[in-house]
Every structure is written in C-alpha cells, then in structure tokens.
Design an enzyme around this catalytic site. Structure first.
Site, PDB file in Angstrom:
ATOM      1  N   ASP A 116       0.868  -1.187   0.000  1.00  0.00           N
ATOM      2  CA  ASP A 116       0.000   0.000   0.000  1.00  0.00           C
ATOM      3  C   ASP A 116       0.903   1.234   0.000  1.00  0.00           C
ATOM      4  OD1 ASP A 116      -1.965   1.909   0.403  1.00  0.00           O
ATOM      5  OD2 ASP A 116      -2.265   1.406   2.507  1.00  0.00           O
ATOM      6  N   GLU A 149      -0.849  10.634   0.661  1.00  0.00           N
ATOM      7  CA  GLU A 149      -2.167  10.017   0.807  1.00  0.00           C
ATOM      8  C   GLU A 149      -2.331   9.474   2.215  1.00  0.00           C
ATOM      9  OE1 GLU A 149      -5.138   6.628   0.592  1.00  0.00           O
ATOM     10  OE2 GLU A 149      -3.060   6.687   1.305  1.00  0.00           O
ATOM     11  N   GLU A 150      -1.290   8.821   2.711  1.00  0.00           N
ATOM     12  CA  GLU A 150      -1.381   8.142   3.997  1.00  0.00           C
ATOM     13  C   GLU A 150      -1.532   9.099   5.177  1.00  0.00           C
ATOM     14  OE1 GLU A 150      -1.953   5.188   4.252  1.00  0.00           O
ATOM     15  OE2 GLU A 150      -0.966   4.008   2.706  1.00  0.00           O
TER      16      GLU A 150
END
Length: 398
Positions: A116, A149-150
């Site tokens: 991810d 994003e994280e």
C-alpha cells in the site's frame, strides 16, 4: 490482452525496495520518473505539480503527473489512472522477496512491506509499458501518482484539477482484490484541541492550579456518556470518532512532573461518517464537551481553563450510482479478465474522495494488498497481475 507479468513483478519489487514514507516521497518520485522513461515515456510527458506548496505538512515534491497522447479514435475523452506513491512510516526499511505467489518482507515482524501502495505504482508503470510496447490504440491517458495520501489525502486534495487535462472518468488502484469496485467512501474531519490551564505545586497548593488534564478527562466523560465516542449511532445515522494523540503539539508528553498541575494538553482526534452532515455533528459534540469541561475546571480564585478547538475537513464522503458510466466501464472490464465485479463501499478514505469532489467520477480497484499497515503485510501476486491486466483492458476499451 497480454501483460509481461515477469517485468511487472520486477517493477513491483523495485518500487517496494525504495524507502520513501509519507512526507518523504522524493526517492520514489525519482524512481517512478526513471522507470517511466525506461519503458518509453518521453521525459517531457513527466512532470511534478506544485501541490506540495499548498500542503500544510512538509512535503518535498508534488504529485507526479504523466500524460500519454491518444492513439485511437480522434476526439476520444481523456481518462485518468491514479495511485499514491507514499507508504506509512511502518514500512521504512522493508526488504521485499518473493515467496511462491506472494511478495513478503524479509524483515517480517519488524516492518510493514509497502504494498500500500507500491502495487498501484507498479500497475500504472506496467500499463504505460504495455501500451507503448504493444502499440495499442487508446484515448488520451493521464497518470497521477499522489503524495501524502497516507497522512491525510493531501496530494489529491491540493492538486489543481486543470493539470489533469480534463479526464471524464478515473480509475484508482489501491486495495486488495482487482475484482472489487469501490464506489463509495466515508468522509472525515480531523480536529485539534489546545487546553490551557495553570501550573501550581500539586502537593503544596493544587487549588491554585488549573488542570488541563482534568479538562480532558471531563470532556471525554461527556463525549462517552453522550454516545459520541467510538461507533456513533444517532437516529439511524452512523459514524465513528476517536482520540489519537494526547500530549503536546510537538508530540511530547503532556505535563512535566507528578508534583506540578498540568497547564497544557494538546489533543488530536477524528470524526467519520458516510453522511457529511453527521461528520460535522460528531465534531461539534466534541467541541461542546471541551468547552463545557473548561468552564468547570477553575483555580481558587474562580478562573477557568481555556480551550481552543479547531477542525478541518480531511475528505468528503461520496457514493457513485451503480449505473454511473465509470462504474459500468469497471464492471465490463472486470468481466473481460474473467472475474466477477463486486461493488462495495469502504469506511476508509481514498484519493478517490477528492477526485469525485474535483468533478472526476472515480472508482477504486485492488492490486493485491493484504494485511496493510501491519508487520504481517504481503502482496498477493495473482491479484496484482489481475490488476495489471485490468488496467490494460480499461485503457484500450472502445
């Protein structure tokens, strides 16, 4: 439609080996740009935007944007393929290796792997490679690799949609199964509280102090008693909330010693729901609770604590209709690779939340991620290879 899966897996291993957690994307951005040029994408088609100049957290580079001119029907509308390039901090130092039809971490039990979302990165670079190598006709394609994003979907939030060239639909790769079509996702607020009390000797004259810790305790008690903590259900509406960091603004422990009344506490939390209005109601309940608690905690002269409560919209919820063109395109493509599409929603935030807000209907597929954000993370190569094939089908659909 065939994909060179050996080359695709090699790219995946290459990207997984790059140490570039969220907020430190420079190395993976450089690696992606190099890999794209290696498969034939002209350097002039590869750019980094200026989103990082608007992101409130230090970020070394902007989003990576790649534009491939159309080679099919004239007048075809552009389409967007996207993923995020960052990983969670737990992935720092991961060392990928192949074990059967999985990619695992040699350091299993110590770090996460980074599937991810290096799986998505490898899918998009493989897509570019196959389109160029096989000379397949396709509409204009924009590829977007977002940053941060994280840590808050910041790259997608702060991009300028004009930079994407007007895509009609978007396909995001970020998840487990290539057959999953995520058509909706939750929305979230992130909120912050500064509680200011007054220090005093806790043994000699505690009544002269104003305990910021007690304000926190009373506020959380009110939130809990009111049913606003954890899973929140009110009048048929559902959401969640949580308190994360409790300490100082720079992440240190609140308070200095047991014999000093704590004069400052910084709190970070979040509120989530698929109902945008309910997100704000959950956040408002926390604000009320902290305000009420501050008024109750006073020193011997009747002076009360003070609180500063601020919140920001992390991302807005969305839900695409099952008959939306982008959903139909996704379903047909999944069927073409021999899979059965599974439409679903998620209680996590996605870059797709912001793409829909920017006016680009976007669905999200998986690409083999499993046990993400844990030290047991692995990549299912069967799902990864299916995702690569799916991207190629989507890009060449008439």
């Amino acid at each position: 439609m065939t994909v060179d899966t050996a080359a695709a897996v090699e790219r995946l291993l290459r990207f997984l080996s790059v140490n570039a957690i969220t907020g430190h994307e420079g190395p993976i951005g450089k690696e992606l740009a190099a890999a794209l040029q290696e498969v034939g994408v002209p350097a002039k088609a590869i750019t980094f935007d200026d989103a990082h100049t608007r992101i409130p957290e230090p970020t070394p580079i902007g989003n990576l944007i790649v534009k491939l001119p159309g080679t099919g029907k004239k007048g075809a509308q552009p389409i967007l393929f996207m993923t995020h390039m960052d990983t969670v901090p737990l992935c720092a130092g991961a060392k990928p290796k192949i074990a059967g039809k999985r990619v695992v971490n040699e350091l299993e039990g110590t770090t996460a792997l980074g599937g991810d979302n290096r799986t998505g990165c490898a899918v998009l670079v493989t897509l570019a490679a196959e389109l160029i190598k096989q000379k397949l006709p396709h509409p204009p394609i924009t590829m977007l690799f977002t940053v941060r994003e994280e840590s808050g979907l910041f790259g997608a939030k702060h991009l300028n949609p004009v930079d994407l060239g007007g895509p009609a639909v978007g396909f995001n790769f970020d998840g487990r199964s290539a057959a999953d079509v995520i058509v909706g996702a939750i929305g979230a607020d992130r909120w912050f509280v500064d509680i200011r009390g007054k220090a005093a000797h806790a043994g000699v004259a505690p009544e002269k102090g104003i305990s910021a810790t007690m304000v926190l305790a009373l506020a959380m008690a009110e939130v809990y008693e009111g049913g606003w903590f954890g899973k929140v259900i009110k009048d048929g509406r559902e959401g969640t909330s949580n308190v994360g960091l409790v300490g100082t603004a720079d992440g240190k422990s609140a308070g200095d010693a047991t014999n000093v009344v704590t004069d400052f506490v910084h709190v970070k939390g979040e509120s989530r729901s698929h109902d945008a209005k309910f997100v704000r109601e959950i956040t408002a309940a926390y604000k009320t609770a902290f305000t009420n608690a501050a008024a109750k905690v006073k020193d011997h002269e009747g002076r009360a604590a003070k609180v500063k409560f601020t919140s920001r919209l992390d991302y807005v919820p969305f839900r695409l209709k099952s008959d939306a063109p982008v959903v139909k395109l996704a379903e047909v493509a999944i069927q073409k690779i021999g899979r059965t599409p599974n439409l679903r929603t998620t209680n996590g935030g996605l870059d797709a939340n912001w793409m829909v807000k920017h006016g680009i209907p976007t669905v999200t597929f998986g690409a083999g991620q499993n046990e993400i954000h844990t030290v047991k993370e692995f990549v299912d190569l069967r799902e990864f290879e299916s995702a690569c094939q799916l991207a190629l089908v989507l890009a060449t659909a008439e």
